[in-house]
Design a protein around this motif. Structure first.
Motif, PDB file in Angstrom:
ATOM      1  N   GLN A  76       0.823  -1.207   0.000  1.00  0.00           N
ATOM      2  CA  GLN A  76       0.000   0.000   0.000  1.00  0.00           C
ATOM      3  C   GLN A  76       0.865   1.269   0.000  1.00  0.00           C
ATOM      4  N   GLN A 110       2.379   4.925  -0.501  1.00  0.00           N
ATOM      5  CA  GLN A 110       1.849   6.265  -0.731  1.00  0.00           C
ATOM      6  C   GLN A 110       2.626   6.985  -1.823  1.00  0.00           C
ATOM      7  N   LYS A 111       3.932   6.657  -1.914  1.00  0.00           N
ATOM      8  CA  LYS A 111       4.772   7.213  -2.980  1.00  0.00           C
ATOM      9  C   LYS A 111       5.544   6.069  -3.634  1.00  0.00           C
ATOM     10  N   ALA A 158      -1.160   5.261  -4.891  1.00  0.00           N
ATOM     11  CA  ALA A 158       0.166   5.859  -4.712  1.00  0.00           C
ATOM     12  C   ALA A 158       0.379   7.071  -5.606  1.00  0.00           C
ATOM     13  N   ASP A 201       8.127   5.086  -0.870  1.00  0.00           N
ATOM     14  CA  ASP A 201       7.855   3.835  -0.162  1.00  0.00           C
ATOM     15  C   ASP A 201       8.312   2.629  -0.979  1.00  0.00           C
TER      16      ASP A 201
END
Length: 351
Positions: free
Chosen positions: A90, A92-93, A113, A141
């Protein structure tokens, strides 16, 4: 399946009659005969569910790769594993090079993302220290890397890879390294780095090496069992079909099938490059079983009239109209492609 959207990849020989498919970069020798035989035998067993643990296949991969079975997770092709990876983490970036394989960003975006891209510069498209700078500045991430990169065909320098992995490990960035085309090259796998970098996952598939695109079977390697558990939890239990498992097991009995392709590819790749350059096209250096080149817009449509498919790369971030990718196939087929391109260039009705 796709629904109401344009196919973002090559290999679609169904909508338009195609006799020579250069848009799909599979082993030029096709599928090994013993693999076809294994699929036929498996057809008699399809009333059974497939093994949800892929036991025999995992054991065969373990022997082939020289890694423990607990480090292996199988899936319905590399693409499914990319989605399972993003679903588990999962992010985010997410960071990638551009251009590169489209499913990394598609999977990351699917799970929400933000996408960060480090541009590769034509015509060489070689990653450099800008990747390291971007990693340290953005602290994503997830980092997606591909060696050889698709569609550029360039191998990732091993020293640069280790520097990137060092940064990733220090700041908590997960790294996916796609080695699906690596066996066609003289590049070396990063398997020896798995014990050092628990944040590293290596992606592989049977699609390219053994021309099993229609079977959808791949696998990944990592020393992070928690990640594999999370990826498996996000996948259905029978995702690798019984025929696909049997086909992959049979494929691993044929290491020479890749060796013969690897031996002929440099000669045919260079011959194709010369043919493309003779037509005035810009050809990018490649170490893979495919070539990226720049040519007049509409070349793909002109070749379709001769039932030849090439990969239009205008939908790759970092490229645009006029960029194409072709597989390196057998000599007779490569010659037929260049001859068809020559005829197309002499026809001024489309360019």
């Amino acid at each position: 399946m796709l629904y109401g959207t344009k196919n973002p990849h090559g290999g679609d020989v169904y909508g338009t009659p195609i006799t020579l498919d250069f848009s799909s970069n599979v082993n030029p020798f096709g599928t090994p005969p013993n693999v076809i035989a294994a699929i036929r035998r498996a057809a008699a067993l399809v009333r059974q569910y497939p093994d949800p643990y892929c036991r025999a296949l995992t054991e065969a991969i373990s022997a082939q790769e020289g890694v423990g079975e607990s480090m292996i997770l199988c899936g319905a092709g590399a693409a499914e594993l990319i989605y399972a990876y993003c679903g588990a983490l999962q992010p985010q970036k997410a960071m990638e090079l551009a251009p590169t394989f489209l499913e990394y960003s598609a999977a990351a975006a699917h799970f929400g993302a933000k996408l960060l891209r480090v541009p590769l510069l034509a015509p060489d498209f070689l990653p450099d220290d800008r990747l390291l700078d971007a990693l340290q500045e953005e602290k994503p991430d997830v980092l997606f890397l591909c060696t050889p990169n698709n569609p550029t065909g360039r191998l990732l320098d091993h020293a640069l890879l280790q520097k990137a992995l060092d940064i990733c490990l220090a700041q908590g960035t997960h790294a996916l390294l796609d080695e699906c085309f690596l066996d066609f090259t003289h590049g070396r796998s990063a398997k020896n780095l798995l014990s050092q970098y628990k944040n590293l996952l290596i992606l592989k598939a049977f699609t390219k090496n053994y021309a099993l695109a229609g079977m959808r079977v791949g696998y990944c390697l990592t020393e992070n069992p928690r990640l594999l558990s999370q990826m498996a939890a996000g996948s259905q239990p029978w995702n690798v079909s019984l025929p696909a498992q049997q086909a992959a097991i049979a494929a691993l009995q044929n290491p020479g099938w890749i060796t013969q392709a690897k031996a002929m590819l440099p000669t045919q790749r260079e011959a194709l490059s010369r043919g493309l350059r003779s037509l005035g096209f810009t050809v990018c250096p490649s170490q893979a079983n495919y070539l990226l080149f720049f040519a007049p817009v509409g070349l793909d449509r002109a070749l379709q009239k001769e039932r030849i498919a090439i990969r239009n790369c205008e939908n790759y971030p970092g490229l645009g109209s006029g960029w194409y990718r072709i597989a390196v196939r057998l000599e007779e087929e490569n010659n037929a492609l260049i001859a068809a391109m020559q005829r197309a260039m002499e026809d001024e009705s489309w360019h």
